[in-house]
Scaffold this motif. Structure first.
Motif, PDB file in Angstrom:
ATOM      1  N   LYS A   3      19.209  57.511  -9.384  1.00 38.65           N
ATOM      2  CA  LYS A   3      20.040  56.424  -9.514  1.00 38.65           C
ATOM      3  C   LYS A   3      21.224  56.690  -8.508  1.00 38.65           C
ATOM      4  O   LYS A   3      21.566  55.558  -7.941  1.00 38.65           O
ATOM      5  N   GLU A   4      21.810  57.830  -8.115  1.00 37.35           N
ATOM      6  CA  GLU A   4      22.578  58.000  -6.986  1.00 37.35           C
ATOM      7  C   GLU A   4      22.172  57.333  -5.619  1.00 37.35           C
ATOM      8  O   GLU A   4      22.591  56.703  -4.899  1.00 37.35           O
ATOM      9  N   PHE A   5      20.805  57.902  -5.367  1.00 36.21           N
ATOM     10  CA  PHE A   5      20.183  57.655  -4.276  1.00 36.21           C
ATOM     11  C   PHE A   5      20.083  55.942  -4.186  1.00 36.21           C
ATOM     12  O   PHE A   5      20.453  55.474  -3.141  1.00 36.21           O
ATOM     13  N   GLU A   6      19.781  55.159  -5.123  1.00 31.65           N
ATOM     14  CA  GLU A   6      19.460  53.849  -5.306  1.00 31.65           C
ATOM     15  C   GLU A   6      20.757  53.067  -4.959  1.00 31.65           C
ATOM     16  O   GLU A   6      20.812  52.136  -4.557  1.00 31.65           O
ATOM     17  N   ALA A   7      21.790  53.639  -5.652  1.00 32.18           N
ATOM     18  CA  ALA A   7      23.190  53.035  -5.452  1.00 32.18           C
ATOM     19  C   ALA A   7      23.522  53.131  -4.173  1.00 32.18           C
ATOM     20  O   ALA A   7      24.184  52.047  -3.537  1.00 32.18           O
ATOM     21  N   VAL A   8      23.480  54.215  -3.590  1.00 33.51           N
ATOM     22  CA  VAL A   8      23.946  54.376  -2.217  1.00 33.51           C
ATOM     23  C   VAL A   8      23.064  53.648  -1.107  1.00 33.51           C
ATOM     24  O   VAL A   8      23.871  53.067  -0.163  1.00 33.51           O
ATOM     25  N   ILE A   9      21.967  53.675  -1.419  1.00 32.59           N
ATOM     26  CA  ILE A   9      21.096  53.207  -0.335  1.00 32.59           C
ATOM     27  C   ILE A   9      21.333  51.378  -0.256  1.00 32.59           C
ATOM     28  O   ILE A   9      20.911  50.787   0.771  1.00 32.59           O
ATOM     29  N   ARG A  10      21.847  50.802  -1.385  1.00 27.12           N
ATOM     30  CA  ARG A  10      22.147  49.450  -1.487  1.00 27.12           C
ATOM     31  C   ARG A  10      23.506  48.967  -1.030  1.00 27.12           C
ATOM     32  O   ARG A  10      23.876  47.730  -0.744  1.00 27.12           O
ATOM     33  N   LEU A  11      24.153  50.052  -0.631  1.00 26.43           N
ATOM     34  CA  LEU A  11      25.737  49.592  -0.116  1.00 26.43           C
ATOM     35  C   LEU A  11      25.870  48.760   1.036  1.00 26.43           C
ATOM     36  O   LEU A  11      24.904  49.062   1.864  1.00 26.43           O
ATOM     37  N   PRO A  12      26.860  48.188   1.276  1.00 26.72           N
ATOM     38  CA  PRO A  12      26.828  47.441   2.885  1.00 26.72           C
ATOM     39  C   PRO A  12      26.991  48.399   3.686  1.00 26.72           C
ATOM     40  O   PRO A  12      27.473  49.865   3.539  1.00 26.72           O
ATOM     41  N   ALA A  13      26.712  48.173   4.844  1.00 27.95           N
ATOM     42  CA  ALA A  13      26.524  49.101   5.909  1.00 27.95           C
ATOM     43  C   ALA A  13      27.919  49.643   6.248  1.00 27.95           C
ATOM     44  O   ALA A  13      27.691  50.925   6.612  1.00 27.95           O
ATOM     45  N   ASN A  14      28.987  49.128   6.291  1.00 32.71           N
ATOM     46  CA  ASN A  14      30.074  49.594   6.571  1.00 32.71           C
ATOM     47  C   ASN A  14      30.634  50.644   5.402  1.00 32.71           C
ATOM     48  O   ASN A  14      31.212  51.735   5.796  1.00 32.71           O
TER      49      ASN A  14
END
Length: 124
Positions: free
Chosen positions: A4-15
Motif C-alpha cells: 500500500k505504501e509502495f503504490e501510494a509513493v510511486i503515484r506521487l507527482p515527480a516533485n
C-alpha cells in the motif's frame, strides 16, 4: 515497506517523489541504481544522458523492465554518491533522473541535488 505504501509513493507527482528521495536517501545513507554490465541510462528530449536513481531497492526493481529487464538493483552509499558519483556525472555532463516511476522523474541539475542533500544532512 508494504504494498500500500509502495503504490501510494510511486503515484506521487515527480516533485514530491524528489522530496521523498532526498529524505529517504539521507535517512538510510544509500541510493539505488540499476546495473547490468554498466549502469542503466536514458536520455531526455534533447539527447542529454540521464542516470536514474531511486531511494529504495523496491522502486529500482519495479523499474527494471522493458529495456532494463536484465538489470538488477544495485546499492550506492550516500557518501560515494556525493563524493564520487555527482562530481563524475558533472564532469561527464550527465544529469540525475530522480525516482522514475515508469512514467516520469525529476531531472535535476547536480548542484541543486547536492545542495538539497547537504541541507537534509544538516538535520542529522
Amino acid at each position: 515497506m508494504n504494498q500500500k505504501e509502495f503504490e501510494a509513493v510511486i503515484r506521487l507527482p515527480a516533485n514530491i517523489r524528489y522530496e521523498y528521495f532526498v529524505k529517504k536517501v539521507v535517512d538510510f545513507e544509500e541510493i539505488w541504481g540499476l546495473y547490468d554490465d554498466g549502469w542503466a541510462m536514458t536520455s531526455d528530449d534533447n539527447g542529454n544522458l540521464l542516470l536514474p536513481f531511486w531511494p529504495k531497492k523496491e522502486f529500482a526493481e519495479y523499474c527494471a523492465s522493458e529495456e532494463w529487464s536484465n538489470y538488477n538493483a544495485h546499492r550506492i552509499s550516500l557518501e560515494a554518491f556525493i563524493n564520487d558519483w555527482l562530481p563524475g556525472m558533472q564532469k561527464d555532463r550527465h544529469k540525475p533522473s530522480i525516482f522514475w516511476n515508469r512514467d516520469d522523474s525529476a531531472v535535476m541539475e547536480i548542484h541543486v541535488l547536492l545542495n538539497d542533500l547537504e541541507q537534509e544532512l544538516e538535520n542529522y
